[in-house]
Design a protein around this motif. Structure first.
Motif, PDB file in Angstrom:
ATOM      1  N   GLY A  92       0.809  -1.220   0.000  1.00 45.84           N
ATOM      2  CA  GLY A  92       0.000   0.000   0.000  1.00 45.84           C
ATOM      3  C   GLY A  92       0.838   1.263   0.000  1.00 45.84           C
ATOM      4  O   GLY A  92       0.456   2.277  -0.588  1.00 45.84           O
ATOM      5  N   VAL A  93       1.987   1.219   0.660  1.00 49.98           N
ATOM      6  CA  VAL A  93       2.880   2.380   0.692  1.00 49.98           C
ATOM      7  C   VAL A  93       3.410   2.661  -0.711  1.00 49.98           C
ATOM      8  O   VAL A  93       3.411   3.802  -1.171  1.00 49.98           O
ATOM      9  CB  VAL A  93       4.049   2.137   1.680  1.00 49.98           C
ATOM     10  CG1 VAL A  93       5.083   3.237   1.580  1.00 49.98           C
ATOM     11  CG2 VAL A  93       3.528   2.017   3.098  1.00 49.98           C
ATOM     12  N   LEU A  94       3.856   1.616  -1.399  1.00 48.41           N
ATOM     13  CA  LEU A  94       4.348   1.784  -2.760  1.00 48.41           C
ATOM     14  C   LEU A  94       3.251   2.311  -3.685  1.00 48.41           C
ATOM     15  O   LEU A  94       3.481   3.203  -4.498  1.00 48.41           O
ATOM     16  CB  LEU A  94       4.884   0.456  -3.303  1.00 48.41           C
ATOM     17  CG  LEU A  94       6.186  -0.033  -2.702  1.00 48.41           C
ATOM     18  CD1 LEU A  94       6.473  -1.454  -3.153  1.00 48.41           C
ATOM     19  CD2 LEU A  94       7.311   0.883  -3.095  1.00 48.41           C
ATOM     20  N   GLU A  95       2.040   1.765  -3.538  1.00 52.72           N
ATOM     21  CA  GLU A  95       0.930   2.203  -4.380  1.00 52.72           C
ATOM     22  C   GLU A  95       0.619   3.680  -4.155  1.00 52.72           C
ATOM     23  O   GLU A  95       0.398   4.424  -5.107  1.00 52.72           O
ATOM     24  CB  GLU A  95      -0.307   1.352  -4.107  1.00 52.72           C
ATOM     25  CG  GLU A  95      -0.172  -0.061  -4.608  1.00 52.72           C
ATOM     26  CD  GLU A  95      -1.351  -0.942  -4.242  1.00 52.72           C
ATOM     27  OE1 GLU A  95      -2.133  -0.571  -3.327  1.00 52.72           O
ATOM     28  OE2 GLU A  95      -1.492  -2.017  -4.850  1.00 52.72           O
ATOM     29  N   ARG A  96       0.610   4.114  -2.906  1.00 52.93           N
ATOM     30  CA  ARG A  96       0.334   5.519  -2.613  1.00 52.93           C
ATOM     31  C   ARG A  96       1.403   6.443  -3.190  1.00 52.93           C
ATOM     32  O   ARG A  96       1.095   7.518  -3.695  1.00 52.93           O
ATOM     33  CB  ARG A  96       0.221   5.744  -1.108  1.00 52.93           C
ATOM     34  CG  ARG A  96      -1.052   5.231  -0.519  1.00 52.93           C
ATOM     35  CD  ARG A  96      -1.142   5.542   0.966  1.00 52.93           C
ATOM     36  NE  ARG A  96      -2.286   4.912   1.560  1.00 52.93           N
ATOM     37  CZ  ARG A  96      -3.511   5.441   1.559  1.00 52.93           C
ATOM     38  NH1 ARG A  96      -3.709   6.603   1.007  1.00 52.93           N
ATOM     39  NH2 ARG A  96      -4.513   4.801   2.120  1.00 52.93           N
ATOM     40  N   MET A  97       2.658   6.018  -3.111  1.00 51.91           N
ATOM     41  CA  MET A  97       3.734   6.835  -3.658  1.00 51.91           C
ATOM     42  C   MET A  97       3.600   6.971  -5.176  1.00 51.91           C
ATOM     43  O   MET A  97       3.748   8.057  -5.733  1.00 51.91           O
ATOM     44  CB  MET A  97       5.091   6.229  -3.293  1.00 51.91           C
ATOM     45  CG  MET A  97       5.432   6.343  -1.834  1.00 51.91           C
ATOM     46  SD  MET A  97       6.958   5.489  -1.395  1.00 51.91           S
ATOM     47  CE  MET A  97       8.166   6.535  -2.203  1.00 51.91           C
ATOM     48  N   ILE A  98       3.300   5.856  -5.848  1.00 49.02           N
ATOM     49  CA  ILE A  98       3.169   5.875  -7.302  1.00 49.02           C
ATOM     50  C   ILE A  98       1.958   6.699  -7.719  1.00 49.02           C
ATOM     51  O   ILE A  98       2.026   7.503  -8.658  1.00 49.02           O
ATOM     52  CB  ILE A  98       3.096   4.438  -7.856  1.00 49.02           C
ATOM     53  CG1 ILE A  98       4.425   3.713  -7.605  1.00 49.02           C
ATOM     54  CG2 ILE A  98       2.755   4.450  -9.343  1.00 49.02           C
ATOM     55  CD1 ILE A  98       4.382   2.216  -7.871  1.00 49.02           C
ATOM     56  N   ILE A  99       0.841   6.542  -7.028  1.00 48.29           N
ATOM     57  CA  ILE A  99      -0.360   7.317  -7.355  1.00 48.29           C
ATOM     58  C   ILE A  99      -0.104   8.802  -7.142  1.00 48.29           C
ATOM     59  O   ILE A  99      -0.524   9.641  -7.939  1.00 48.29           O
ATOM     60  CB  ILE A  99      -1.574   6.817  -6.540  1.00 48.29           C
ATOM     61  CG1 ILE A  99      -2.007   5.444  -7.065  1.00 48.29           C
ATOM     62  CG2 ILE A  99      -2.731   7.799  -6.605  1.00 48.29           C
ATOM     63  CD1 ILE A  99      -3.049   4.751  -6.239  1.00 48.29           C
ATOM     64  N   GLY A 100       0.602   9.146  -6.077  1.00 46.56           N
ATOM     65  CA  GLY A 100       0.948  10.546  -5.843  1.00 46.56           C
ATOM     66  C   GLY A 100       1.752  11.132  -6.991  1.00 46.56           C
ATOM     67  O   GLY A 100       1.509  12.257  -7.435  1.00 46.56           O
ATOM     68  N   ASP A 101       2.706  10.347  -7.508  1.00 46.99           N
ATOM     69  CA  ASP A 101       3.494  10.798  -8.654  1.00 46.99           C
ATOM     70  C   ASP A 101       2.624  10.974  -9.893  1.00 46.99           C
ATOM     71  O   ASP A 101       2.782  11.932 -10.651  1.00 46.99           O
ATOM     72  CB  ASP A 101       4.621   9.807  -8.967  1.00 46.99           C
ATOM     73  CG  ASP A 101       5.732   9.839  -7.941  1.00 46.99           C
ATOM     74  OD1 ASP A 101       5.844  10.854  -7.216  1.00 46.99           O
ATOM     75  OD2 ASP A 101       6.486   8.855  -7.855  1.00 46.99           O
ATOM     76  N   GLU A 127       8.875   9.125 -18.448  1.00 40.55           N
ATOM     77  CA  GLU A 127       8.708   9.926 -17.224  1.00 40.55           C
ATOM     78  C   GLU A 127       8.076   9.093 -16.107  1.00 40.55           C
ATOM     79  O   GLU A 127       8.530   9.122 -14.959  1.00 40.55           O
ATOM     80  CB  GLU A 127       7.855  11.158 -17.528  1.00 40.55           C
ATOM     81  CG  GLU A 127       7.555  12.008 -16.329  1.00 40.55           C
ATOM     82  CD  GLU A 127       8.763  12.714 -15.741  1.00 40.55           C
ATOM     83  OE1 GLU A 127       8.719  13.054 -14.553  1.00 40.55           O
ATOM     84  OE2 GLU A 127       9.760  12.909 -16.473  1.00 40.55           O
ATOM     85  N   ILE A 128       7.037   8.344 -16.440  1.00 41.70           N
ATOM     86  CA  ILE A 128       6.360   7.516 -15.437  1.00 41.70           C
ATOM     87  C   ILE A 128       7.293   6.417 -14.937  1.00 41.70           C
ATOM     88  O   ILE A 128       7.388   6.163 -13.733  1.00 41.70           O
ATOM     89  CB  ILE A 128       5.049   6.938 -16.006  1.00 41.70           C
ATOM     90  CG1 ILE A 128       4.023   8.064 -16.180  1.00 41.70           C
ATOM     91  CG2 ILE A 128       4.495   5.838 -15.109  1.00 41.70           C
ATOM     92  CD1 ILE A 128       2.757   7.654 -16.891  1.00 41.70           C
ATOM     93  N   PHE A 129       8.005   5.758 -15.856  1.00 40.44           N
ATOM     94  CA  PHE A 129       8.930   4.702 -15.447  1.00 40.44           C
ATOM     95  C   PHE A 129      10.011   5.254 -14.516  1.00 40.44           C
ATOM     96  O   PHE A 129      10.351   4.633 -13.511  1.00 40.44           O
ATOM     97  CB  PHE A 129       9.585   4.054 -16.665  1.00 40.44           C
ATOM     98  CG  PHE A 129       8.625   3.305 -17.558  1.00 40.44           C
ATOM     99  CD1 PHE A 129       7.435   2.783 -17.084  1.00 40.44           C
ATOM    100  CD2 PHE A 129       8.925   3.125 -18.893  1.00 40.44           C
ATOM    101  CE1 PHE A 129       6.561   2.093 -17.906  1.00 40.44           C
ATOM    102  CE2 PHE A 129       8.063   2.428 -19.726  1.00 40.44           C
ATOM    103  CZ  PHE A 129       6.876   1.912 -19.237  1.00 40.44           C
ATOM    104  N   SER A 130      10.531   6.421 -14.838  1.00 34.99           N
ATOM    105  CA  SER A 130      11.565   7.035 -13.991  1.00 34.99           C
ATOM    106  C   SER A 130      11.025   7.354 -12.610  1.00 34.99           C
ATOM    107  O   SER A 130      11.699   7.131 -11.596  1.00 34.99           O
ATOM    108  CB  SER A 130      12.087   8.312 -14.632  1.00 34.99           C
ATOM    109  OG  SER A 130      12.726   8.032 -15.837  1.00 34.99           O
ATOM    110  N   ARG A 131       9.810   7.865 -12.540  1.00 33.02           N
ATOM    111  CA  ARG A 131       9.223   8.192 -11.239  1.00 33.02           C
ATOM    112  C   ARG A 131       8.991   6.939 -10.399  1.00 33.02           C
ATOM    113  O   ARG A 131       9.232   6.952  -9.188  1.00 33.02           O
ATOM    114  CB  ARG A 131       7.907   8.953 -11.427  1.00 33.02           C
ATOM    115  CG  ARG A 131       8.114  10.374 -11.901  1.00 33.02           C
ATOM    116  CD  ARG A 131       6.798  11.081 -12.080  1.00 33.02           C
ATOM    117  NE  ARG A 131       6.999  12.434 -12.568  1.00 33.02           N
ATOM    118  CZ  ARG A 131       6.396  13.492 -12.058  1.00 33.02           C
ATOM    119  NH1 ARG A 131       5.553  13.370 -11.056  1.00 33.02           N
ATOM    120  NH2 ARG A 131       6.622  14.690 -12.561  1.00 33.02           N
ATOM    121  N   VAL A 132       8.517   5.868 -11.029  1.00 30.96           N
ATOM    122  CA  VAL A 132       8.301   4.618 -10.291  1.00 30.96           C
ATOM    123  C   VAL A 132       9.628   4.073  -9.777  1.00 30.96           C
ATOM    124  O   VAL A 132       9.737   3.677  -8.611  1.00 30.96           O
ATOM    125  CB  VAL A 132       7.580   3.580 -11.188  1.00 30.96           C
ATOM    126  CG1 VAL A 132       7.568   2.208 -10.526  1.00 30.96           C
ATOM    127  CG2 VAL A 132       6.162   4.034 -11.501  1.00 30.96           C
TER     128      VAL A 132
END
Length: 133
Positions: free
Chosen positions: A17-26, A89-94
């Motif tokens: 859930g922590v990873l999901e929240r970080m990715i969604i925030g990005d 851009e998305i891949f870099s952020r993840v």
């Protein structure tokens, strides 16, 4: 389910859930170029509250099997935006989110573009994949 990193000093467990929240925030920061959608391509409306709405989790799948993490993201792009640039851009952020937690990069990140938004939504089914070995 949690992602675990083991090293000489011990083990670190990070809840999915922590990873999901970080990715969604990005992804929400990129709202001028992409819109989050579910697997079928239905747009998830952006809420005005500061909390991450549970509906956003439909736009993301994080799977872990035997220390290999796979991330799937479902989006709709804006008309005139280069899909390759958006994907990079998305891949870099993840990958940066994983590096921030000192986890190894996901084995596979896939971006599913379910449509292009101009005056109205034009359905598409494009998949862009980055594999990390």
């Amino acid at each position: 389910m949690s992602v675990i990193l083991r090293n000489d000093h011990g083990a670190i467990a990070v809840n999915k859930g922590v990873l999901e929240r970080m990715i969604i925030g990005d992804l929400l920061e990129m709202s001028d170029t992409v819109l989050l959608c579910n697997k079928k391509g239905k747009i998830i409306k952006e809420k005005s509250s500061k909390l991450i709405d549970p509906d956003y989790f439909d736009a993301l799948e994080v799977q872990e099997k035997r220390q290999d993490v796979k991330v799937k993201i479902f989006v709709i792009t804006m008309f005139g935006i280069n899909i390759t640039d958006i994907a990079d851009e998305i891949f870099s952020r993840v990958e940066n989110d994983f590096e921030m937690l000192r986890l190894k990069k996901p084995g596979k990140i896939s971006l599913h573009v379910r449509g292009v938004m101009s005056d109205q939504l034009v359905k598409r089914s494009i998949e862009v994949v980055r594999k990390n070995v």
